[in-house]
Design a protein around this motif. Structure first.
Motif, PDB file in Angstrom:
ATOM      1  N   MET A 162       0.586  -1.485   0.002  1.00 41.44           N
ATOM      2  CA  MET A 162       0.206   0.360  -0.135  1.00 41.44           C
ATOM      3  C   MET A 162       0.714   1.257   0.018  1.00 41.44           C
ATOM      4  N   LYS A 163       2.130   1.119   0.037  1.00 38.43           N
ATOM      5  CA  LYS A 163       3.298   2.313  -0.298  1.00 38.43           C
ATOM      6  C   LYS A 163       2.869   3.087  -1.202  1.00 38.43           C
ATOM      7  N   GLY A 164       2.862   4.152  -1.608  1.00 42.91           N
ATOM      8  CA  GLY A 164       2.216   5.334  -1.653  1.00 42.91           C
ATOM      9  C   GLY A 164       1.419   5.954  -2.458  1.00 42.91           C
ATOM     10  N   VAL A 165       0.016   5.079  -1.719  1.00 43.57           N
ATOM     11  CA  VAL A 165      -1.556   5.543  -2.138  1.00 43.57           C
ATOM     12  C   VAL A 165      -2.104   6.520  -1.335  1.00 43.57           C
ATOM     13  N   VAL A 166      -1.467   6.880  -0.255  1.00 42.36           N
ATOM     14  CA  VAL A 166      -2.236   7.321   0.623  1.00 42.36           C
ATOM     15  C   VAL A 166      -1.792   9.153  -0.504  1.00 42.36           C
ATOM     16  N   PRO A 167      -0.630   9.407  -0.263  1.00 47.90           N
ATOM     17  CA  PRO A 167       0.257  10.376  -1.214  1.00 47.90           C
ATOM     18  C   PRO A 167       0.091  10.665  -1.396  1.00 47.90           C
ATOM     19  N   THR A 168      -0.398   9.699  -3.322  1.00 46.92           N
ATOM     20  CA  THR A 168      -0.686  10.179  -3.940  1.00 46.92           C
ATOM     21  C   THR A 168      -2.338  10.455  -4.335  1.00 46.92           C
ATOM     22  N   ALA A 169      -3.034   9.769  -3.357  1.00 48.65           N
ATOM     23  CA  ALA A 169      -4.816   9.305  -2.982  1.00 48.65           C
ATOM     24  C   ALA A 169      -4.419  10.955  -3.189  1.00 48.65           C
ATOM     25  N   THR A 170      -4.422  11.213  -1.662  1.00 45.38           N
ATOM     26  CA  THR A 170      -4.173  12.836  -1.174  1.00 45.38           C
ATOM     27  C   THR A 170      -4.136  14.064  -2.770  1.00 45.38           C
ATOM     28  N   LEU A 171      -2.884  14.316  -3.340  1.00 43.34           N
ATOM     29  CA  LEU A 171      -2.516  15.001  -4.359  1.00 43.34           C
ATOM     30  C   LEU A 171      -3.492  15.370  -5.296  1.00 43.34           C
ATOM     31  N   ILE A 172      -4.083  13.561  -5.564  1.00 44.13           N
ATOM     32  CA  ILE A 172      -5.268  14.280  -7.288  1.00 44.13           C
ATOM     33  C   ILE A 172      -6.094  14.329  -6.322  1.00 44.13           C
ATOM     34  N   PHE A 173      -6.570  14.097  -5.275  1.00 45.47           N
ATOM     35  CA  PHE A 173      -7.740  14.654  -4.504  1.00 45.47           C
ATOM     36  C   PHE A 173      -7.827  16.387  -4.671  1.00 45.47           C
ATOM     37  N   ILE A 174      -6.943  17.008  -4.415  1.00 48.06           N
ATOM     38  CA  ILE A 174      -6.463  18.221  -4.268  1.00 48.06           C
ATOM     39  C   ILE A 174      -7.018  19.212  -5.567  1.00 48.06           C
ATOM     40  N   THR A 175      -6.133  18.152  -6.420  1.00 54.30           N
ATOM     41  CA  THR A 175      -6.063  18.600  -8.002  1.00 54.30           C
ATOM     42  C   THR A 175      -7.312  18.270  -8.246  1.00 54.30           C
ATOM     43  N   TYR A 176      -7.879  17.335  -8.384  1.00 57.56           N
ATOM     44  CA  TYR A 176      -9.816  17.502  -9.034  1.00 57.56           C
ATOM     45  C   TYR A 176     -10.055  18.570  -8.422  1.00 57.56           C
ATOM     46  N   LEU A 177     -10.039  18.837  -7.166  1.00 55.54           N
ATOM     47  CA  LEU A 177     -10.904  19.240  -6.286  1.00 55.54           C
ATOM     48  C   LEU A 177     -10.633  21.447  -6.644  1.00 55.54           C
ATOM     49  N   ILE A 178      -9.245  21.587  -6.955  1.00 50.89           N
ATOM     50  CA  ILE A 178      -8.405  22.896  -7.949  1.00 50.89           C
ATOM     51  C   ILE A 178      -9.079  22.887  -9.608  1.00 50.89           C
ATOM     52  N   PHE A 179      -9.026  21.448 -10.086  1.00 54.09           N
ATOM     53  CA  PHE A 179      -8.978  21.509 -11.354  1.00 54.09           C
ATOM     54  C   PHE A 179     -11.443  21.810 -11.678  1.00 54.09           C
ATOM     55  N   THR A 180     -12.248  21.307 -10.573  1.00 54.14           N
ATOM     56  CA  THR A 180     -13.965  21.426 -10.816  1.00 54.14           C
ATOM     57  C   THR A 180     -13.872  22.635 -10.249  1.00 54.14           C
ATOM     58  N   GLY A 181     -13.316  23.936  -9.402  1.00 55.13           N
ATOM     59  CA  GLY A 181     -13.606  24.901  -9.095  1.00 55.13           C
ATOM     60  C   GLY A 181     -14.720  24.590  -8.487  1.00 55.13           C
ATOM     61  N   SER A 182     -15.757  23.405  -7.353  1.00 57.30           N
ATOM     62  CA  SER A 182     -16.337  23.480  -6.584  1.00 57.30           C
ATOM     63  C   SER A 182     -16.154  22.317  -5.530  1.00 57.30           C
ATOM     64  N   ALA A 183     -17.116  22.190  -4.499  1.00 51.48           N
ATOM     65  CA  ALA A 183     -17.078  21.520  -3.799  1.00 51.48           C
ATOM     66  C   ALA A 183     -18.691  20.925  -2.945  1.00 51.48           C
ATOM     67  N   SER A 184     -19.095  20.786  -4.330  1.00 52.60           N
ATOM     68  CA  SER A 184     -20.341  20.041  -3.939  1.00 52.60           C
ATOM     69  C   SER A 184     -20.107  18.988  -4.009  1.00 52.60           C
ATOM     70  N   PRO A 185     -21.103  17.842  -2.537  1.00 56.86           N
ATOM     71  CA  PRO A 185     -21.027  17.219  -2.478  1.00 56.86           C
ATOM     72  C   PRO A 185     -20.567  15.642  -3.415  1.00 56.86           C
ATOM     73  N   PHE A 186     -21.601  16.204  -5.127  1.00 57.87           N
ATOM     74  CA  PHE A 186     -21.509  15.396  -5.944  1.00 57.87           C
ATOM     75  C   PHE A 186     -19.318  15.212  -6.232  1.00 57.87           C
ATOM     76  N   ASP A 187     -19.357  16.359  -6.343  1.00 62.40           N
ATOM     77  CA  ASP A 187     -17.830  16.487  -6.534  1.00 62.40           C
ATOM     78  C   ASP A 187     -16.835  16.143  -5.555  1.00 62.40           C
ATOM     79  N   LEU A 188     -17.021  15.804  -4.113  1.00 59.83           N
ATOM     80  CA  LEU A 188     -16.453  15.393  -3.626  1.00 59.83           C
ATOM     81  C   LEU A 188     -16.474  13.705  -3.362  1.00 59.83           C
ATOM     82  N   VAL A 189     -17.147  13.384  -3.670  1.00 59.38           N
ATOM     83  CA  VAL A 189     -17.780  11.758  -3.801  1.00 59.38           C
ATOM     84  C   VAL A 189     -16.493  11.113  -4.880  1.00 59.38           C
ATOM     85  N   THR A 190     -17.189  12.290  -6.298  1.00 53.38           N
ATOM     86  CA  THR A 190     -16.404  11.901  -7.252  1.00 53.38           C
ATOM     87  C   THR A 190     -14.615  11.635  -7.038  1.00 53.38           C
ATOM     88  N   GLY A 191     -14.576  12.745  -6.526  1.00 48.65           N
ATOM     89  CA  GLY A 191     -12.451  13.662  -6.624  1.00 48.65           C
ATOM     90  C   GLY A 191     -12.309  11.902  -5.136  1.00 48.65           C
TER      91      GLY A 191
END
Length: 161
Positions: A1-30
């Motif tokens: 499981m090495k690397g999963v948490v840092p990668t997922a964290t970075l992907i989640f933050i990037t996803y939220l920045i690019f979508t520009g939204s924190a709606s429940p749908f975007d949070l779950v999708t992210g």
């Protein structure tokens, strides 16, 4: 499981920045996208979990991004515009010593140089980068490093080494 948490964290933050939204749908999708990508490629991207999750490195990354966008890019754009208007330039390829050790740091420095107007990294080996520079003022590798890559390397060391 090495690397999963840092990668997922970075992907989640990037996803939220690019979508520009924190709606429940975007949070779950992210979250779904971040966990999926983290599970698929996290172990290949991250060499050391403790370094990747270090908040100081993340802070330096944010500081670098702001500095790069506001200072480095602005200075380079103005320089290229002046040289284009006045016609005063002396292009050439110069040899620049590399002062960082990790592949991630070398990639950050090379990409920063290439993305900055007036310079393009055309080749890279273990000790040197070869940069096509719009205005060669010197061919001394140490002076060239000071003018082209020293600032980028300073940040790359703090983020990746």
């Amino acid at each position: 499981m090495k690397g999963v948490v840092p990668t997922a964290t970075l992907i989640f933050i990037t996803y939220l920045i690019f979508t520009g939204s924190a709606s429940p749908f975007d949070l779950v999708t992210g979250i779904i996208v971040a966990i999926s990508v983290g599970l698929l490629i996290g172990r290949y991207l991250v060499q050391n979990d403790t370094k990747a999750m270090n908040p100081t490195r993340w802070l330096w990354t944010v500081i670098y991004f702001i500095w790069y966008m506001l200072v480095a890019e602005t200075k380079s754009h103005v320089d290229v515009m002046v040289r284009t208007i006045t016609g005063k330039y002396e292009p050439g390829i110069v040899k620049v010593p590399i002062g960082v050790k990790t592949d991630y740091a070398k990639t950050l420095v090379a990409n920063s140089i290439t993305n900055t107007p007036g310079t393009v990294v055309v080749d890279l080996d273990d000790k040197y980068m070869y940069v096509n520079w719009i205005n060669v003022t010197t061919e001394d590798p140490e002076q060239v490093k000071g003018e082209i890559s020293a600032d980028f390397e300073k940040f790359a060391k703090r983020i990746f080494e």
